[in-house]
Write an enzyme that holds these catalytic residues in place. Structure first.
Site, PDB file in Angstrom:
ATOM      1  N   GLY A  14      63.926  38.210  29.539  1.00  0.00           N
ATOM      2  CA  GLY A  14      64.620  38.437  28.258  1.00  0.00           C
ATOM      3  C   GLY A  14      65.317  39.785  28.208  1.00  0.00           C
ATOM      4  O   GLY A  14      65.253  40.570  29.162  1.00  0.00           O
ATOM      5  N   ARG A  41      60.428  27.517  32.371  1.00  0.00           N
ATOM      6  CA  ARG A  41      61.858  27.357  32.684  1.00  0.00           C
ATOM      7  C   ARG A  41      62.340  28.343  33.741  1.00  0.00           C
ATOM      8  O   ARG A  41      63.305  28.085  34.445  1.00  0.00           O
ATOM      9  CB  ARG A  41      62.706  27.585  31.412  1.00  0.00           C
ATOM     10  CG  ARG A  41      62.523  26.593  30.313  1.00  0.00           C
ATOM     11  CD  ARG A  41      63.418  26.948  29.124  1.00  0.00           C
ATOM     12  NE  ARG A  41      62.992  28.157  28.440  1.00  0.00           N
ATOM     13  CZ  ARG A  41      62.077  28.183  27.458  1.00  0.00           C
ATOM     14  NH1 ARG A  41      61.508  27.066  27.072  1.00  0.00           N
ATOM     15  NH2 ARG A  41      61.735  29.326  26.897  1.00  0.00           N
ATOM     16  N   ARG A 101      50.849  43.912  14.692  1.00  0.00           N
ATOM     17  CA  ARG A 101      51.197  45.263  14.220  1.00  0.00           C
ATOM     18  C   ARG A 101      50.407  45.749  13.016  1.00  0.00           C
ATOM     19  O   ARG A 101      50.108  46.929  12.902  1.00  0.00           O
ATOM     20  CB  ARG A 101      52.693  45.325  13.886  1.00  0.00           C
ATOM     21  CG  ARG A 101      53.565  45.346  15.109  1.00  0.00           C
ATOM     22  CD  ARG A 101      55.015  45.459  14.699  1.00  0.00           C
ATOM     23  NE  ARG A 101      55.892  45.216  15.824  1.00  0.00           N
ATOM     24  CZ  ARG A 101      57.102  44.689  15.700  1.00  0.00           C
ATOM     25  NH1 ARG A 101      57.580  44.361  14.512  1.00  0.00           N
ATOM     26  NH2 ARG A 101      57.852  44.510  16.767  1.00  0.00           N
ATOM     27  N   CYS A 130      61.938  47.527  15.853  1.00  0.00           N
ATOM     28  CA  CYS A 130      62.977  48.426  16.369  1.00  0.00           C
ATOM     29  C   CYS A 130      63.531  49.394  15.319  1.00  0.00           C
ATOM     30  O   CYS A 130      63.613  50.603  15.544  1.00  0.00           O
ATOM     31  CB  CYS A 130      64.100  47.604  16.990  1.00  0.00           C
ATOM     32  SG  CYS A 130      64.569  46.181  16.007  1.00  0.00           S
ATOM     33  N   GLY A 161      68.897  42.827  18.937  1.00  0.00           N
ATOM     34  CA  GLY A 161      67.604  42.668  18.278  1.00  0.00           C
ATOM     35  C   GLY A 161      67.168  41.213  18.198  1.00  0.00           C
ATOM     36  O   GLY A 161      65.988  40.924  18.004  1.00  0.00           O
ATOM     37  N   HIS A 250      71.116  49.908  16.866  1.00  0.00           N
ATOM     38  CA  HIS A 250      70.998  49.719  15.427  1.00  0.00           C
ATOM     39  C   HIS A 250      71.448  50.997  14.724  1.00  0.00           C
ATOM     40  O   HIS A 250      71.219  52.103  15.221  1.00  0.00           O
ATOM     41  CB  HIS A 250      69.538  49.472  15.030  1.00  0.00           C
ATOM     42  CG  HIS A 250      69.016  48.123  15.440  1.00  0.00           C
ATOM     43  ND1 HIS A 250      69.791  47.156  16.034  1.00  0.00           N
ATOM     44  CD2 HIS A 250      67.774  47.594  15.310  1.00  0.00           C
ATOM     45  CE1 HIS A 250      69.036  46.088  16.263  1.00  0.00           C
ATOM     46  NE2 HIS A 250      67.817  46.332  15.847  1.00  0.00           N
TER      47      HIS A 250
END
Ligand code: A2P
Length: 348
Positions: A14, A41, A101, A130, A161, A250
């Protein structure tokens, strides 16, 4: 003799996984063995690390046998299922998803702010959201110096993101637009959403699902996680999170009211000396932080620092940080480095 840690990356294929590979190599993280894990995959796919090609394996409970540290970045459901399996096998998990979290037993850490929270961890350490990491690096020194009365945030969040698929969708939509082709949006605001909207030449004021109070989960994360990272359970903070057609980095417009009064010059000095923060602020020369310039940088950049004249001790700030680096992969690797420094790469 210590030859380095046995490390696994879950979600290696990713956007964040790819960056983790780069950062672990760039910072010479002590690795004796690296296991790359993803979904079925990707089995057999090859990725490069330190000049070597490594094959991707399917992430399963048994994948963690003998692994010292695992970086998880494959979505909340994968962490929910596999992180406890990893811990059971003695692996310390640094989790990039939101799943753990807010668990009171799980430290939520930005090493420049609250690395002491790592002491006594029970095997899982969470990497904050983030936008939370990016804004907290700026809020922490202000809080320490002058106290914070209230924070109002508006975010301008890059497609990075939302992962590699969202970056590909922006690219495709721009090319389709230029070629005069119509294209069906499929990824944003998130893949399993009922409706999808174009991101090219658009703004989407929805990141993640809506909650009962009509805030999005992303906005709520920024509030709850900031309170936890800064140890301020009652901090008055509110946010509006917007997805923008930017590939990486960002940006956040922040209004911060302090308890004690501060001069603008003092605030600039304070931020200039804060770890992980660079002040980039020279209006006379049109110098301010922008995503295209700051992609790939490690620090969080702050500019447009000015007084909010509508209130007594208020400031307006513009903050930009690379979401994939400090907002995700770099912060996770820095947590790993801090665990190593403190001799905490062990469970229990
Ligand atoms: P894969 O490439 O095999 O689908 P991004 O956030 O950029 O979309 O990346 C998501 C990462 O999470 C990818 O590496 C993806 O692997 C991985 N992933 C998704 N679902 C699973 C799963 N069920 N088990 C393990 N890894 C997964």
């Amino acid at each position: 003799m210590f030859m380095g840690y046995k490390v696994a990356i879950v979600g290696a294929t990713g956007a964040v996984g790819e960056e983790l590979l780069k950062i672990l190599e760039q910072r010479s993280f002590p690795i004796s063995e690296l296991r790359l894990l993803a979904s079925a995959r990707s089995v057999g796919k090859r990725l490069e690390f330190a000049g070597e090609e490594l094959e991707v394996e399917e992430a399963r409970p048994e994948s963690f046998a003998g692994i010292d540290i695992a970086f998880f970045s494959a979505g909340g459901s994968v962490s929910a299922k596999l992180a406890p399996e990893a811990v059971k096998r003695g692996t310390v998990v640094i989790d990039n998803t939101s799943h753990f979290r807010l668990d009171p037993d799980v430290p939520l850490v930005v090493p420049q702010i609250n690395s002491d929270d790592l002491e006594g961890h029970r095997g899982i350490i969470a990497n904050p959201n983030c936008s939370t990491i990016i804004i907290d690096l700026v809020l922490a020194p202000i809080l320490k110096k002058a106290g914070i009365k209230r924070v109002v945030l508006a975010t301008y969040q890059a497609v990075s993101g939302a992962g590699a698929k969202a970056m590909a969708e922006l690219d495709r939509q721009v090319k389709d637009y230029v070629a005069g082709r119509t294209s069906e949006p499929q990824v944003l605001p998130f893949a399993s959403a009922e409706k999808h909207y174009p991101i090219a030449f658009n703004l989407i004021p929805q990141i993640d699902v809506f909650r009962e109070d009509d805030y999005t989960k992303e906005e709520w994360k920024m509030v709850k996680e900031t309170r936890k990272v800064l140890h301020q359970p009652d901090l008055r903070i509110t946010a509006t999170a917007v997805r923008v057609p930017v590939f990486r980095c960002h940006s956040i417009a922040a209004n911060v009211e302090t308890v004690e009064s501060l001069e603008v010059a003092e605030l600039k000095e304070l931020l200039a000396s804060a770890p992980g923060v660079t002040v980039m602020d020279d209006p006379a020369r049109q110098v301010y932080p922008m995503p295209t310039e700051l992609s790939g940088r490690d620090d969080v950049y702050v500019g447009r620092i000015r007084k909010d004249n509508s209130t007594e001790n208020g400031f307006n700030l513009w903050v930009v940080g690379d979401q994939i680096r400090k907002g995700a992969a770099l912060n996770a690797v820095e947590i790993g480095e801090e665990l190593d420094r403190r001799g905490l790469v062990r469970v229990g």
